[in-house]
Every structure is written in structure tokens, then in C-alpha cells.
Write an enzyme that holds these catalytic residues in place. Sequence first.
Site, PDB file in Angstrom:
ATOM      1  N   ASP A  27      -6.148 -10.907   3.331  1.00  0.00           N
ATOM      2  CA  ASP A  27      -5.843 -10.198   2.086  1.00  0.00           C
ATOM      3  C   ASP A  27      -4.537 -10.784   1.536  1.00  0.00           C
ATOM      4  O   ASP A  27      -3.464 -10.583   2.103  1.00  0.00           O
ATOM      5  CB  ASP A  27      -5.705  -8.698   2.387  1.00  0.00           C
ATOM      6  CG  ASP A  27      -5.450  -7.859   1.135  1.00  0.00           C
ATOM      7  OD1 ASP A  27      -4.868  -8.385   0.169  1.00  0.00           O
ATOM      8  OD2 ASP A  27      -5.808  -6.664   1.143  1.00  0.00           O
ATOM      9  N   TYR A  45      -3.943  -2.554   4.709  1.00  0.00           N
ATOM     10  CA  TYR A  45      -3.967  -1.664   3.544  1.00  0.00           C
ATOM     11  C   TYR A  45      -4.748  -0.381   3.878  1.00  0.00           C
ATOM     12  O   TYR A  45      -5.806  -0.443   4.529  1.00  0.00           O
ATOM     13  CB  TYR A  45      -4.614  -2.403   2.362  1.00  0.00           C
ATOM     14  CG  TYR A  45      -4.777  -1.553   1.133  1.00  0.00           C
ATOM     15  CD1 TYR A  45      -3.674  -1.186   0.369  1.00  0.00           C
ATOM     16  CD2 TYR A  45      -6.034  -1.094   0.754  1.00  0.00           C
ATOM     17  CE1 TYR A  45      -3.826  -0.397  -0.748  1.00  0.00           C
ATOM     18  CE2 TYR A  45      -6.191  -0.300  -0.367  1.00  0.00           C
ATOM     19  CZ  TYR A  45      -5.083   0.046  -1.118  1.00  0.00           C
ATOM     20  OH  TYR A  45      -5.229   0.838  -2.220  1.00  0.00           O
ATOM     21  N   ARG A  67     -25.794  -8.862 -13.403  1.00  0.00           N
ATOM     22  CA  ARG A  67     -25.363  -8.571 -12.022  1.00  0.00           C
ATOM     23  C   ARG A  67     -25.379  -9.848 -11.197  1.00  0.00           C
ATOM     24  O   ARG A  67     -24.509 -10.086 -10.369  1.00  0.00           O
ATOM     25  CB  ARG A  67     -26.236  -7.489 -11.383  1.00  0.00           C
ATOM     26  CG  ARG A  67     -25.946  -7.323  -9.881  1.00  0.00           C
ATOM     27  CD  ARG A  67     -26.445  -6.022  -9.249  1.00  0.00           C
ATOM     28  NE  ARG A  67     -27.723  -5.583  -9.752  1.00  0.00           N
ATOM     29  CZ  ARG A  67     -28.905  -6.158  -9.454  1.00  0.00           C
ATOM     30  NH1 ARG A  67     -28.950  -7.198  -8.639  1.00  0.00           N
ATOM     31  NH2 ARG A  67     -30.014  -5.682  -9.961  1.00  0.00           N
ATOM     32  N   LYS A  71      -3.257  -5.908  -8.862  1.00  0.00           N
ATOM     33  CA  LYS A  71      -1.809  -6.013  -8.672  1.00  0.00           C
ATOM     34  C   LYS A  71      -1.272  -7.232  -9.428  1.00  0.00           C
ATOM     35  O   LYS A  71      -1.374  -7.289 -10.632  1.00  0.00           O
ATOM     36  CB  LYS A  71      -1.497  -6.051  -7.176  1.00  0.00           C
ATOM     37  CG  LYS A  71      -2.286  -5.026  -6.337  1.00  0.00           C
ATOM     38  CD  LYS A  71      -1.920  -3.588  -6.633  1.00  0.00           C
ATOM     39  CE  LYS A  71      -2.902  -2.576  -6.053  1.00  0.00           C
ATOM     40  NZ  LYS A  71      -3.181  -2.680  -4.645  1.00  0.00           N
TER      41      LYS A  71
HETATM   42  C1  LIG Z   1      -4.252  -2.220  -3.792  1.00  0.00           C
HETATM   43  C2  LIG Z   1      -4.617  -3.028  -2.594  1.00  0.00           C
HETATM   44  C3  LIG Z   1      -5.956  -3.114  -2.153  1.00  0.00           C
HETATM   45  C4  LIG Z   1      -7.079  -2.348  -2.825  1.00  0.00           C
HETATM   46  O1  LIG Z   1      -7.346  -2.821  -4.090  1.00  0.00           O
HETATM   47  P1  LIG Z   1      -7.929  -1.898  -5.291  1.00  0.00           P
HETATM   48  O2  LIG Z   1      -7.938  -2.830  -6.430  1.00  0.00           O
HETATM   49  O3  LIG Z   1      -7.006  -0.735  -5.446  1.00  0.00           O
HETATM   50  O4  LIG Z   1      -9.296  -1.456  -4.860  1.00  0.00           O
HETATM   51  C5  LIG Z   1      -6.216  -3.926  -1.080  1.00  0.00           C
HETATM   52  N1  LIG Z   1      -5.234  -4.597  -0.413  1.00  0.00           N
HETATM   53  C6  LIG Z   1      -3.951  -4.514  -0.795  1.00  0.00           C
HETATM   54  C7  LIG Z   1      -2.910  -5.269  -0.037  1.00  0.00           C
HETATM   55  C8  LIG Z   1      -3.596  -3.725  -1.896  1.00  0.00           C
HETATM   56  O5  LIG Z   1      -2.302  -3.642  -2.249  1.00  0.00           O
END
Ligand SMILES: *Cc1c(COP(=O)(O)O)cnc(C)c1O
Length: 396
Positions: A187, A115, A63, A212
Site C-alpha cells: 500500500d 490501515y 464495467r 489521498k
Molecule cells: C485511506 C486509506 C486507505 C483506504 O482508502 P479509501 O479510499 O478510503 O477506501 C487505504 N490505505 C491507506 C494507507 C489509507 O490511508
Amino acid sequence: MSDQGNPNELSGAGKEDRKFDTKLIHFGGEVDAATGASSVPIYQASTFHHHDIYNPPSYDYSRSGNPTRQALEDYIAVLEGGHRGLAFSSGMAAISTAFMLFSAGDHIIVTEDVYGGTYRLLTGILNRFGIEATFVDMTKIDEVKAALKPNTKAVYLETPSNPTLKITDIAQVTEWAHAHDLLSILDNTFMTPYYQRPIEQGVDIVLHSATKFLGGHSDVLAGLAVTRTETLGRKLKYMQNGLGTVLGVQDSWLLMRGMKTLGARMAHSEKSAAKLAKWLSERSDIKAVFYPGLDSHPGREIHEKQSSGYGAVVSFDVGSGERAKRVLSSVKLPLVAVSLGAVESILSYPAMMSHASMPKEVRHERGITDGLLRFSVGLEDIGDLLADLEQALERQ
Ligand SMILES: *Cc1c(COP(=O)(O)O)cnc(C)c1O
């Protein structure tokens, strides 16, 4: 190190001179220093033996640290040009851990088309702990400025935003934030460091849903964070260890495996996305097309100042909810699903998927109409994708 012939170290030209595509492959952990193995070993261990009780090992419990995860964390730090990288069990784990830097009574200014999961975290969970958020249209600096309060501690950006791909001026917002002693957090999921490196523009913490584009194969859930400074890196590491939101070693390996081809995938998908956007904008039966690479996009100039590409996501309005549903049930190639950024194309329906929980009026106000579809362009032949979309659009 280079004396010992570690192939991961450059002996001549400095690492700083390397181009991004080279860094993607030669990131430091591409060859195992102990054995010469051509990929980072998966250290499937929860704990580590203390050979010498007076000198604890550099890794003692997974961890708190694991060499496989560490290689990934160093990798993303190199790519984003930051001081420290950290890997989490999902994008939301990275985002929620970053928000744990704040305390009860703190206030954060957040982009209004953030998001959905981040919106839920702020309005359904963190509000109970006294962390307050104001949502503003970040494309308008005056709205950002007007939201400042004595207890404001940070601004939280997303650009391009989802799903209408609005563009925020990163340098403008970040400069203002620094002048007011606020942290800036961004982000960067949609652009990835291949096209946009916010730390170079003053952003303090970059976050990713690595699920993604970075992972790229719709097979791993992961989150990443990179801090600009050592101090912030230490603070965020403390949160990661304290909360236990770490990424497992198998997924760390899988993510590195995916990231190596980020450049090739992004470049291919972007070329196709540009063709798709142009093709859609020339059709009289499409109400609107959102893609920062189109001349008609209001944020294009700002986007070009801060990014080296436009990405692989194109949103478009087919006119009505009925028609959108007809297209969704008629396409043969794309996955009809939430998520984006994979080798296969993914067609999403924000009104019924990612933004279903948003009240209809708010949704429409933000341009997320009933006819809006979001196309994440994969690696298929673009001619085949267009032909498939064409037959789906022709359905009556
Ligand atoms: C999918 C997404 C998230 C969340 O991520 P997870 O891996 O699904 O927890 C956050 N920000 C954006 C822009 C996303 O497309």
C-alpha cells in the site's frame, strides 16, 4: 504513431528517459488523439455500439472497459513503472479486489500497523471466507519469517505506516517473499510514486487510496492498483470486471486532473512538513515527533534507501488526551478530519478517529497514544501553519 503526429508520442528520445515530473504531464492521454482536446474526454457511456457485428469494438461495456478510465489506468502504470494499472471506486475497493486473488485456505502475512479498513476487511470479512492473516511487525524480518506457513501465499506491506510512520525494508521483505514463492503487495498511499516506486524494488502489486495525495483535493474517493507483470495484470483485471469494483468516469477524470500536479504539491508540502517536524522536535512541550526525515527516526536510513523523499505527514504526541483535544478545538487553519494528502492541511486524532475501534491496550502498544496527533501538511504558508499550531498549543 509518431508519423501521424500524435503529440503524446515522442519521436526522438525514448519515453523511458523522461523524468518523473515530465511523465506526470506527458503520460499518454494528455492530448485526445481524435480531436486534439487538451484533456482526456469523459466518455459518459455505459455501452458501445457494435459497428461491425463480426468485429466487436475494443470497448463494449463500461464495467469491462471505458476509455476515460483506461487513460487513468495507463497513467498510474506509467508512474509506478508497472505493467498494468487498474482503477477502483475507493482505496478499499482496490485492496479488497486484490485480496480476491486468494482462495479459501490461503494465508497472508500482514504488517501489524496496516490501515484500519484493511484490518477490518481481513479480520471481519475475509476470515469468513477462509482467508487467514497473521499480523507481524514488518520492521523485523525475523517476525516475518517466523509467520511463514505451508499455506502462506503473500506478504502485505505498508511503509511508512500509519500513524507512527514505521519503516519496512521493502527489498528485504520482497526478496524473502520471492524466494518462498509468495506474492508481495504494498500500500503506497503515503509516499505515492513521486517518492517511492515499489515495483522497481520487486513488489508485485502496488495499491493506492487515490483519495489521498494522488487526488489531492479532498473531493474524490478512488483506488488504484498496479501490477508488475502481465499475468498478474490479467488476473486482477478479471477480478475487477467480475466484482464490478470499477471507478466511474467522472471520478476517473477528476483524479487525472488532480494527479497532474502531484509533483508540485508533494514537493511543496514536504518542504513544509520538514519545517513542521523540526519545529515540533525543538519544543520541550512535545513528547515525541514521528517523521522519517528526522535524524531521530529509527527507520530513516532504510527509508532513504527506498524512497526519494519523506512525504507530508508528521505525527506528534502532545502529552495527553486533554491537550490533544484542546489543540484540535483551537486550530483555525487545518481541517480537523480523517483523511490526508490534500491541498488543505488536515489534522487527525487517531485515538478517536482512524483507530477508535482498536482496543486501548493494543492501540497504546502500537504507539498510538491519547496525545498523538497526525498532521497532513497542505499548501498553506508554513509560517501561518506554525503560528496557528503555536497558538493552539499555548491554550491552557
Ligand atoms: C485511506 C486509506 C486507505 C483506504 O482508502 P479509501 O479510499 O478510503 O477506501 C487505504 N490505505 C491507506 C494507507 C489509507 O490511508
